[in-house]
Design an enzyme around this catalytic site. Structure first.
Site, PDB file in Angstrom:
ATOM      1  N   LYS A  52      80.098 -23.753  11.362  1.00 59.49           N
ATOM      2  CA  LYS A  52      79.730 -22.550  10.596  1.00 59.49           C
ATOM      3  C   LYS A  52      80.263 -22.668   9.164  1.00 59.49           C
ATOM      4  O   LYS A  52      79.562 -22.387   8.201  1.00 59.49           O
ATOM      5  CB  LYS A  52      80.290 -21.290  11.276  1.00 59.49           C
ATOM      6  N   GLN A  96      85.601 -15.367  16.295  1.00 60.42           N
ATOM      7  CA  GLN A  96      85.068 -16.344  17.254  1.00 60.42           C
ATOM      8  C   GLN A  96      85.521 -15.981  18.678  1.00 60.42           C
ATOM      9  O   GLN A  96      86.702 -15.776  18.929  1.00 60.42           O
ATOM     10  CB  GLN A  96      85.545 -17.757  16.877  1.00 60.42           C
ATOM     11  N   ASP A 119      77.800 -10.814  13.109  1.00 53.50           N
ATOM     12  CA  ASP A 119      77.446 -11.249  14.467  1.00 53.50           C
ATOM     13  C   ASP A 119      76.571 -10.204  15.166  1.00 53.50           C
ATOM     14  O   ASP A 119      75.961 -10.488  16.197  1.00 53.50           O
ATOM     15  CB  ASP A 119      78.720 -11.466  15.307  1.00 53.50           C
TER      16      ASP A 119
END
Ligand code: NAP
Length: 294
Positions: A52, A96, A119
């Site tokens: 990422k 994460q 997200d």
């Protein structure tokens, strides 16, 4: 049979984003800034976060990686999130997953500012998505929609079977495929580990979206001719003959299923790279939201 080439499409999307970012720089505007919080040192999480960050650099975004030890307490993580919420320079950030067991994931996701939740996991964004309102769509389902769109896959009136009901893939995917619009307008069946007659249900599917994490779960004899197959699964299978000591496989027996399908995503190179591209797209959206809010 046509391969839904996530690697190629994600590179196209990154290229499109890079052009937009270059224009921002030319005009002296602030470029998007994505931050990622990584708690602990889980191998797969390190790999995902690493790619990422690299993707951010590739398109010209700024990126910040916040590494915290696996012993981090829930309060310490919540304080860090508050810091990022308040940091005007950061447009969006992700935490994460998975988190260590001492930390309540739901509490953490609720603490993220919904306007920075690239997200799309915050209940406010999830709710907006379910109500067809403009918002951050979770990156993996967003990437699947984008693939279907770019390959012009017909979804209207089709029977879509989603396997797996996780909050990050299966559940949102089932909502999105059933929404009014395209890709969408499907009749959706959401299946999980308690589904009876799953083989029979899958055999009726025009589109199968598999997100369960069981290698080679989906076999050729389970699908109907010309079905569209989306393989979300990513499993590391230990194998010493590989340099890394493992190889990556999906939920689908690709070799045999691909002979029967009309469209299929490979693993690797299908949904995975799309997920990262759509995270970048959401960060671009977050940056625009912040500019409009100021
Ligand atoms: P998850 O939280 O691991 O949950 C798995 C889901 O599959 C659950 O809903 C479970 O049912 C269901 N399931 C398990 N065994 C089943 C069976 N035999 N028959 C039917 N359903 C079954 O799901 P996830 O986080 O979405 O991950 C799924 C896979 O996708 C993993 O391999 C993961 O690594 C991968 N993934 C890939 C990406 C990407 O970018 N490509 C992104 C995210 C995840 P219950 O709810 O009843 O337990």
């Amino acid at each position: 049979m046509e391969i839904l080439d996530g690697k190629k499409v994600s590179n196209e999307i990154k290229q499109e984003i890079a052009v937009q970012v270059a224009k921002m720089r030319e005009k002296g505007e602030k470029v998007p800034h994505l931050a990622a919080i990584l708690v602990g040192s889980d191998g797969a999480s390190l790999t995902y976060v690493g790619s990422k960050v690299r993707s951010c650099e590739k398109v010209g975004f700024e990126s910040t990686l916040v590494k915290m030890p696996s012993t981090t307490s829930e309060l310490e993580l919540l304080n860090k999130i508050e810091e990022l919420n308040k940091n005007e320079d950061i447009d969006g950030f992700i935490v994460q997953l998975p988190l260590p067991p001492q930390i309540d994931t739901q509490k953490v996701l609720l603490a993220v500012d919904p306007d920075k939740d690239v997200d799309g996991f915050h209940p406010m964004n999830f709710g907006k998505m379910a109500l067809d309102m403009s918002t951050f769509i979770p990156a993996t389902p967003f990437g699947i929609l984008e693939l279907l769109e770019r390959y012009n896959v017909d979804t209207k009136g089709k029977h879509t079977v989603v396997i797996g009901r996780s909050h990050i893939v299966g559940r949102p995917m089932s909502i999105l495929m059933g929404r009014k619009g395209w890709p969408g307008n499907s009749t959706v069946t959401l299946t999980h580990s308690h589904t009876k007659n799953i083989t029979q249900i899958i055999s009726q599917a025009d589109i199968v979206i598999s997100a369960l994490g069981v290698p080679k779960f989906l076999k050729a004899e389970m699908i109907k001719d010309d079905a569209v197959i989306i393989d979300v699964g990513i499993t590391r299978v230990a194998d010493d003959s590989y340099e890394k000591g493992y190889y990556i496989t999906g939920d689908v027996d690709f070799e045999n299923v691909s002979k029967k399908a009309s469209f299929i995503t490979p693993v690797p190179g299908g949904v995975g790279p799309m997920t990262i591209a759509m995270l970048l797209k959401n960060t671009l959206l977050a940056r625009d939201r912040h500019r409009n809010r100021k």
